[in-house]
Design an enzyme around this catalytic site. Sequence first.
Site, PDB file in Angstrom:
ATOM      1  N   TYR A 155       0.860  -1.185   0.000  1.00  0.00           N
ATOM      2  CA  TYR A 155       0.000   0.000   0.000  1.00  0.00           C
ATOM      3  C   TYR A 155       0.889   1.225   0.000  1.00  0.00           C
ATOM      4  O   TYR A 155       1.829   1.319   0.794  1.00  0.00           O
ATOM      5  CB  TYR A 155      -0.882  -0.004   1.256  1.00  0.00           C
ATOM      6  CG  TYR A 155      -1.777   1.204   1.399  1.00  0.00           C
ATOM      7  CD1 TYR A 155      -2.897   1.365   0.583  1.00  0.00           C
ATOM      8  CD2 TYR A 155      -1.515   2.183   2.360  1.00  0.00           C
ATOM      9  CE1 TYR A 155      -3.737   2.469   0.733  1.00  0.00           C
ATOM     10  CE2 TYR A 155      -2.350   3.281   2.509  1.00  0.00           C
ATOM     11  CZ  TYR A 155      -3.458   3.420   1.688  1.00  0.00           C
ATOM     12  OH  TYR A 155      -4.294   4.515   1.832  1.00  0.00           O
ATOM     13  N   ASP A 165       9.355   2.517  -0.226  1.00  0.00           N
ATOM     14  CA  ASP A 165       8.331   3.214   0.540  1.00  0.00           C
ATOM     15  C   ASP A 165       8.577   2.881   2.012  1.00  0.00           C
ATOM     16  O   ASP A 165       8.229   1.793   2.492  1.00  0.00           O
ATOM     17  CB  ASP A 165       6.937   2.756   0.094  1.00  0.00           C
ATOM     18  CG  ASP A 165       5.832   3.456   0.867  1.00  0.00           C
ATOM     19  OD1 ASP A 165       6.095   3.953   1.988  1.00  0.00           O
ATOM     20  OD2 ASP A 165       4.697   3.490   0.370  1.00  0.00           O
ATOM     21  N   LYS A 194       4.497   9.888   8.513  1.00  0.00           N
ATOM     22  CA  LYS A 194       4.271  10.571   9.797  1.00  0.00           C
ATOM     23  C   LYS A 194       5.399  10.489  10.819  1.00  0.00           C
ATOM     24  O   LYS A 194       5.497  11.333  11.701  1.00  0.00           O
ATOM     25  CB  LYS A 194       2.978  10.033  10.402  1.00  0.00           C
ATOM     26  CG  LYS A 194       2.839   8.511  10.237  1.00  0.00           C
ATOM     27  CD  LYS A 194       1.517   8.131   9.576  1.00  0.00           C
ATOM     28  CE  LYS A 194       1.527   6.709   9.054  1.00  0.00           C
ATOM     29  NZ  LYS A 194       0.592   6.460   7.980  1.00  0.00           N
TER      30      LYS A 194
END
Length: 426
Positions: free
Chosen positions: A142, A237, A265
């Site tokens: 994802y 990622d 984050k």
Amino acid sequence: MTQSERLFERACRVIPGGVNSPVRAFGSVGETPRFIQSAEGAYMTDADGIRYLDFVGSWGPMILGHNAPVVREAVIKACERGLSYGAATEYEVEIAELICSSVPNIEMIRMVNSGTEAVMSAIRAARGYTGRDKIVKFMGCYHGHSDALLVQAGSGVMTAGVPDSAGVPAGCTKDTLSAVYNDLDSVRKLFEEFPQEIAAVIVEPAAANMGVVPPEEGFLPGLRQLCTRYGAVLIFDEVITGFRLGFTGAQGYYGVDADLVTYGKIIGSGMPVGAYGGKKEILSMVAPAGPVYQAGTLSGNPVAMQAGLAQLTYLKDHPQIYTELNEKGNWFFEELKKTAEASKLECQVNHTGSLGSIFFTKVPVKDYASAKTSDTELFASWFRFMLNRQYYFAPSQFEAIFLSAAHTKEELQRVLEDGKEFFESV
Ligand code: HOZ
């Protein structure tokens, strides 16, 4: 009726599905989302005053635990100087210098506001740099919710069983090629079919959005070799693994170099931040240095930068945090595995560093297809059993369990004992 139930009822009238991000809806585990009022250390407290030992940690960034004093104090000071300027600040330079001087292959970095935005922008930079259109992604990985990447994706879309999402025009995904995680041949075939057309391969170096699926030996080095041979950009990622597996992220942990890395984050210690960084020759393509356009008023927001700087500086100055956290992770997940194996249920426990997952299947989980064999009803039973004992795990089979420096061995031992009761009860 509980306060969370009341709030959820109100929320459903004015917010789609009652939540602002699907993975926190608790739908797939047949529960009502808990509305959180505060969080401290390893715990979160909900609107009914129930205190949970938290294993989500805001989906990763709370590596020091919630409300870490070093971050909180930096944020309070930052707020006193104003919330947003939409102009350049020294904090952006400091955080970029800190990351570029510490993480391999990050020669330049651009701040954005989320992991989704980081990935979307990294792909654009890779396309601009190579002059090619196609990208390869892995089924079950994802990379946020931008159009081109919602193709056989993990996380919430996998939980909901809509991995390609409605509303994405076919034209947006026509250049997205799917490969099988941990299967180099599937990637090799795509390069043989499109030797001059693939701009980038994007991968979660340790997949954590189809549950945790670590890379098998040779997989990441093989991707590196294929990308180098065919002139494609290798994008890691690291929204989940970055600054978590170690200060140098998955690149350092697995010893494989990426050309571009995306972060989320954790760079802002949980504030809305993302970033993409990597080789200078690629980042130099980004506006205003180059022709690849990417922008944002809130990018490099001063409060978020000061929160991130405080956490990253602390982590860099205390490298033993990673040693202890990874040892704790290995111990906890291996113990969980022993408990699961001793029961009559067929389970797999996957883990890497402080990330792990439990799958209710007899098949070793190494890719999207095997992850999908997990009995999600059984997962939901496990989830509810543990929630009743005040453990807040991610409310989906296809997310990770996150440990933090704030979890003590005693607390984790308690989880193992309660987990054992679950296994004995089914
Ligand atoms: N799916 C992400 C975690 N694996 C972020 C959580 C979210 O989508 O809200």
